[in-house]
Structure formats: structure tokens, C-alpha cells
Design a protein around this motif. Structure first.
Motif, mmCIF file in Angstrom:
data_model
loop_
_atom_site.group_PDB
_atom_site.id
_atom_site.type_symbol
_atom_site.label_atom_id
_atom_site.label_comp_id
_atom_site.label_asym_id
_atom_site.label_seq_id
_atom_site.Cartn_x
_atom_site.Cartn_y
_atom_site.Cartn_z
ATOM 1 N N GLN A 9 0.835 -1.201 0.000
ATOM 2 C CA GLN A 9 0.000 0.000 0.000
ATOM 3 C C GLN A 9 0.869 1.250 0.000
ATOM 4 O OE1 GLN A 9 -2.372 0.637 3.562
ATOM 5 N NE2 GLN A 9 -4.122 1.225 2.319
ATOM 6 N N LEU A 10 1.932 1.248 0.802
ATOM 7 C CA LEU A 10 2.847 2.384 0.846
ATOM 8 C C LEU A 10 3.552 2.563 -0.488
ATOM 9 C CD1 LEU A 10 4.418 4.610 2.306
ATOM 10 C CD2 LEU A 10 6.015 2.847 3.096
ATOM 11 N N LEU A 11 4.009 1.457 -1.070
ATOM 12 C CA LEU A 11 4.690 1.534 -2.359
ATOM 13 C C LEU A 11 3.765 2.116 -3.423
ATOM 14 C CD1 LEU A 11 7.108 0.918 -4.178
ATOM 15 C CD2 LEU A 11 6.206 -1.401 -4.472
ATOM 16 N N LEU A 12 2.515 1.672 -3.445
ATOM 17 C CA LEU A 12 1.539 2.194 -4.404
ATOM 18 C C LEU A 12 1.316 3.684 -4.198
ATOM 19 C CD1 LEU A 12 -0.541 1.639 -6.647
ATOM 20 C CD2 LEU A 12 -2.207 1.101 -4.852
ATOM 21 N N THR A 13 1.237 4.100 -2.939
ATOM 22 C CA THR A 13 1.027 5.515 -2.635
ATOM 23 C C THR A 13 2.197 6.353 -3.121
ATOM 24 O OG1 THR A 13 -0.188 4.837 -0.648
ATOM 25 C CG2 THR A 13 0.459 7.137 -0.793
ATOM 26 N N ILE A 14 3.417 5.862 -2.897
ATOM 27 C CA ILE A 14 4.617 6.573 -3.365
ATOM 28 C C ILE A 14 4.610 6.689 -4.885
ATOM 29 C CG2 ILE A 14 7.128 6.428 -3.564
ATOM 30 C CD1 ILE A 14 7.123 5.108 -0.777
ATOM 31 N N LEU A 15 4.290 5.576 -5.574
ATOM 32 C CA LEU A 15 4.302 5.567 -7.037
ATOM 33 C C LEU A 15 3.256 6.514 -7.627
ATOM 34 C CD1 LEU A 15 4.784 1.753 -7.736
ATOM 35 C CD2 LEU A 15 6.467 3.587 -8.011
ATOM 36 N N ILE A 16 2.196 6.773 -6.883
ATOM 37 C CA ILE A 16 1.151 7.682 -7.361
ATOM 38 C C ILE A 16 1.492 9.133 -7.031
ATOM 39 C CG2 ILE A 16 -1.251 8.410 -7.016
ATOM 40 C CD1 ILE A 16 -1.954 5.451 -6.615
ATOM 41 N N PHE A 17 1.814 9.406 -5.763
ATOM 42 C CA PHE A 17 1.880 10.797 -5.322
ATOM 43 C C PHE A 17 3.197 11.498 -5.628
ATOM 44 C CE2 PHE A 17 -1.827 9.579 -2.801
ATOM 45 C CZ PHE A 17 -2.654 10.668 -3.076
ATOM 46 N N VAL A 18 4.311 10.779 -5.649
ATOM 47 C CA VAL A 18 5.585 11.450 -5.957
ATOM 48 C C VAL A 18 5.571 12.018 -7.382
ATOM 49 C CG1 VAL A 18 8.068 11.121 -6.294
ATOM 50 C CG2 VAL A 18 6.945 10.221 -4.232
ATOM 51 N N PRO A 19 5.213 11.232 -8.422
ATOM 52 C CA PRO A 19 5.119 11.825 -9.760
ATOM 53 C C PRO A 19 4.034 12.904 -9.857
ATOM 54 C CG PRO A 19 5.135 9.428 -9.886
ATOM 55 C CD PRO A 19 4.946 9.777 -8.453
ATOM 56 N N PHE A 20 2.928 12.694 -9.154
ATOM 57 C CA PHE A 20 1.822 13.661 -9.162
ATOM 58 C C PHE A 20 2.297 15.018 -8.657
ATOM 59 C CE2 PHE A 20 -2.778 14.435 -7.530
ATOM 60 C CZ PHE A 20 -3.094 15.102 -8.722
ATOM 61 N N GLU A 21 3.074 15.004 -7.578
ATOM 62 C CA GLU A 21 3.577 16.263 -7.022
ATOM 63 C C GLU A 21 4.645 16.895 -7.926
ATOM 64 O OE1 GLU A 21 2.875 15.893 -2.234
ATOM 65 O OE2 GLU A 21 4.854 15.405 -3.010
ATOM 66 N N THR A 171 -5.307 15.352 0.045
ATOM 67 C CA THR A 171 -5.506 16.742 0.474
ATOM 68 C C THR A 171 -4.250 17.364 1.071
ATOM 69 O OG1 THR A 171 -6.418 15.958 2.589
ATOM 70 C CG2 THR A 171 -7.988 16.519 0.843
ATOM 71 N N HIS A 172 -3.299 16.528 1.510
ATOM 72 C CA HIS A 172 -2.038 17.075 2.002
ATOM 73 C C HIS A 172 -1.005 17.210 0.880
ATOM 74 C CE1 HIS A 172 -3.780 15.796 5.876
ATOM 75 N NE2 HIS A 172 -3.047 16.742 6.392
ATOM 76 N N ALA A 173 -1.249 16.570 -0.241
ATOM 77 C CA ALA A 173 -0.257 16.549 -1.323
ATOM 78 C C ALA A 173 0.033 17.947 -1.859
ATOM 79 C CB ALA A 173 -0.750 15.650 -2.464
ATOM 80 N N ASN A 174 1.273 18.146 -2.248
ATOM 81 C CA ASN A 174 1.707 19.427 -2.809
ATOM 82 C C ASN A 174 1.327 19.485 -4.296
ATOM 83 O OD1 ASN A 174 3.029 21.867 -3.304
ATOM 84 N ND2 ASN A 174 4.998 20.846 -3.675
ATOM 85 N N VAL A 175 0.023 19.634 -4.548
ATOM 86 C CA VAL A 175 -0.475 19.670 -5.925
ATOM 87 C C VAL A 175 -1.454 20.827 -6.110
ATOM 88 C CG1 VAL A 175 -0.181 17.201 -6.371
ATOM 89 C CG2 VAL A 175 -2.313 18.012 -5.358
ATOM 90 N N ARG A 176 -1.554 21.288 -7.353
ATOM 91 C CA ARG A 176 -2.519 22.338 -7.706
ATOM 92 C C ARG A 176 -3.834 21.655 -8.080
ATOM 93 N NH1 ARG A 176 1.710 23.212 -11.089
ATOM 94 N NH2 ARG A 176 0.406 22.760 -12.887
ATOM 95 N N LEU A 177 -4.782 21.681 -7.185
ATOM 96 C CA LEU A 177 -6.056 21.029 -7.435
ATOM 97 C C LEU A 177 -7.126 21.726 -6.600
ATOM 98 C CD1 LEU A 177 -6.958 18.644 -9.195
ATOM 99 C CD2 LEU A 177 -6.743 17.172 -7.185
ATOM 100 N N SER A 178 -8.072 22.383 -7.279
ATOM 101 C CA SER A 178 -9.032 23.221 -6.550
ATOM 102 C C SER A 178 -10.483 22.759 -6.686
ATOM 103 C CB SER A 178 -8.925 24.665 -7.059
ATOM 104 O OG SER A 178 -9.379 24.755 -8.408
ATOM 105 N N TYR A 179 -10.821 21.951 -7.678
ATOM 106 C CA TYR A 179 -12.168 21.421 -7.926
ATOM 107 C C TYR A 179 -13.139 22.463 -8.477
ATOM 108 C CZ TYR A 179 -10.721 17.301 -5.229
ATOM 109 O OH TYR A 179 -10.061 16.185 -4.770
ATOM 110 N N GLY A 180 -12.668 23.641 -8.795
ATOM 111 C CA GLY A 180 -13.505 24.630 -9.475
ATOM 112 C C GLY A 180 -14.831 24.886 -8.781
ATOM 113 N N PRO A 181 -15.954 24.716 -9.504
ATOM 114 C CA PRO A 181 -17.268 25.016 -8.920
ATOM 115 C C PRO A 181 -17.667 24.078 -7.779
ATOM 116 C CG PRO A 181 -17.509 23.969 -11.083
ATOM 117 C CD PRO A 181 -16.062 24.303 -10.917
ATOM 118 N N LEU A 182 -16.957 22.960 -7.614
ATOM 119 C CA LEU A 182 -17.259 22.029 -6.519
ATOM 120 C C LEU A 182 -16.410 22.297 -5.275
ATOM 121 C CD1 LEU A 182 -17.571 18.649 -8.467
ATOM 122 C CD2 LEU A 182 -19.421 20.102 -7.610
#
Length: 270
Positions: A9-21, A171-182
Motif C-alpha cells: 500500500q505504501l509503495l503504491l502511494t509513493i508511485l502515485i503521489f511522488v510523480p503527481f507532485e 488533500t495534504h499533497a503538494n499539488v494544484r487542485l481546486s475542484y472549481g465550482p465544486l
């Protein structure tokens, strides 16, 4: 087997969020940032301490379900289809998170526990685990206790928890994500980053974990259009390592008790 699953689970999280950030960074920030090793300690060591608290919470909630909750309520909840249970569990769970979280900010003695989480000054996905075990236990009590006490199915509660854990990383990730009208309906990274801001206008705002409309409803939303938080952290001096952070609330409580204790003051004067 459980430890192996946690590692995957940790490995999957790293593989998703590190490139995302790296691709969608909200702020320039190194992957191997300050405090990374401390957060890794929280990640691998907190679980055993939280397990004790959560086990006690579930035991009491089960007793409430079996001995106090009316049979008609248990029957009504049990008869709900899985998807309906999941939706209601998410709404109830996040309402519990909202008020527990708000209490952790409002009650001074509890704030010293929650301040450990807010001590993070470089926010990213791993900062989600930078929490005192008592903090995690209180949050679990606010969300899980009513769900277990009301008799929601294990599958519905498990689905809620899976969604909540994913949301916590996001929600803690260092990413630009605002959801606009939502943005005033669902909690986005933008929304939660303001909660961690050290700027005065943003303090004690944005408590919800999944549904930002709870903050809108209860008057605690802060989400200025076209702006983003510049600094994170707290005003009070905080330790930077795992064990001193675990001890922090107890040290503060002892210090305050010593100052407030007349007998202690008199002894010092003598």
C-alpha cells in the motif's frame, strides 16, 4: 500478511503521489524535504499506538450497539442496501471528523495534541501521517464510533475508510487542485492547504475531511478565490523529531500544571 499488505500500500502511494507532485506542484519543494525522516517514523511507528486506542473505541461502540441501540434502529440500518449504507456512512463519518477536528482546535488542552500535526512547515502527501497517536485516536472516535454503534456493515465502513485514507493523502499533497465550482462541496488540496496555513485569516478554518459544505454550513470556511497559502506551521516552538513530538503535549500540560499549582509556586518561592 498484514505487514506485507501495508508495504504494498505504501509503495503504491509513493508511485502515485511522488510523480503527481512533481508534475503538478503547488509550490517549489524538494521530495527529500526537511522533516521527511520524522514523517517516516510517524508512518511506521504510530500504528501500534493507534491500534490500542481504536480497539478500545470499537469495543465500546460494539457494546452500545448490542446493549443500548434499539432493535428497530439496528434493523433499519441493516436493511439498507450496501451503496446507501456507504453514502450515509460517509456523511456521518465526515460530520464526526468535522466536529472532532474543530474541538481539537477549540479546546486548549486538545490543541497541544493536534499542534503536532500542524507543526509541518513543508506540506506534501506524507505530511498526512505527521499526527500524534492521540490525535489519530480522537479522529477515529469521531468517525468510527457512531458508525459501529449504529450497526453499519463492515463492508460499508471499510469502503468509507478506504476513501478517507486516500483523501487524507490527496488533500495534504503538494499539488494544484481546486475542484472549481465544486470547491464548496468537496474538500480539495487547495481547501485543506488553507487549513494548515499559518496566516491569521486562515486559522481555525476548513475542518472537514471530505465534504467542504460542512464548513460552509457551520461558518468555518476560508477559501479566497485566486489566492494560495504562503506559509505553514504554528507560532509556538515545536520539536522536530518523533519521540519529542510524542512527548510534546505531556510536556506542555505538565508545564502549565506547574505554573497553575499554588503549592508548587510557593515551594519555588521558598
Amino acid at each position: 500478511m498484514r505487514e506485507l499488505f501495508a508495504q504494498y500500500q505504501l509503495l503504491l502511494t509513493i508511485l502515485i503521489f511522488v510523480p503527481f507532485e512533481l508534475l503538478f506542484a503547488a509550490r517549489p519543494q524538494k521530495i527529500f524535504r526537511r522533516g521527511l525522516l520524522t514523517d517516516m517514523a510517524f508512518l511506521f511507528l504510530n500504528g501500534w499506538l493507534v491500534f490500542v486506542g481504536v480497539t478500545a473505541i470499537l469495543a465500546v461502540a460494539t457494546l452500545v450497539n448490542q446493549w443500548i441501540l434499539p432493535s428497530a434502529v439496528k434493523q433499519a440500518v441493516g436493511d439498507l442496501p450496501y451503496l446507501v449504507q456507504v453514502l450515509i456512512a460517509i456523511l456521518i463519518g465526515d460530520l464526526g471528523v468535522y466536529w472532532t477536528h474543530r474541538t481539537l482546535h477549540a479546546v486548549p488542552a486538545m490543541w497541544h495534541i493536534h499542534a503536532v500535526h500542524h507543526a509541518v512547515e513543508e506540506l506534501d502527501w506524507l505530511a498526512a501521517v505527521h499526527q500524534h497517536p492521540l490525535d489519530v485516536t480522537f479522529m477515529k472516535a469521531g468517525s468510527l464510533f457512531p458508525l459501529v454503534a449504529l450497526g453499519f456493515s463492515t463492508e460499508a465502513i471499510g469502503t468509507y475508510l478506504a476513501l478517507y485514507y486516500w483523501q487524507t493523502w490527496l488533500t495534504h499533497a503538494n499539488v494544484r487542485l481546486s475542484y472549481g465550482p465544486l470547491r464548496h462541496v468537496l474538500v480539495s488540496p487547495e481547501f485543506h492547504h488553507w487549513h494548515h496555513s499559518s496566516e491569521r485569516e486562515a486559522r481555525d478554518k476548513n475542518f472537514a475531511g471530505l465534504f467542504s459544505f460542512y464548513d460552509v454550513l457551520f461558518g468555518s470556511v476560508y477559501l479566497p478565490q485566486g489566492q494560495k497559502p504562503k506559509t505553514f506551521g504554528v507560532d509556538e516552538p515545536m520539536p522536530s523529531r518523533y519521540l519529542p513530538l510524542l512527548a510534546h503535549p505531556f510536556v506542555v500540560w505538565a508545564s502549565k500544571h506547574k505554573r497553575d499549582d499554588p503549592s508548587g509556586t510557593q515551594t519555588q518561592r521558598q
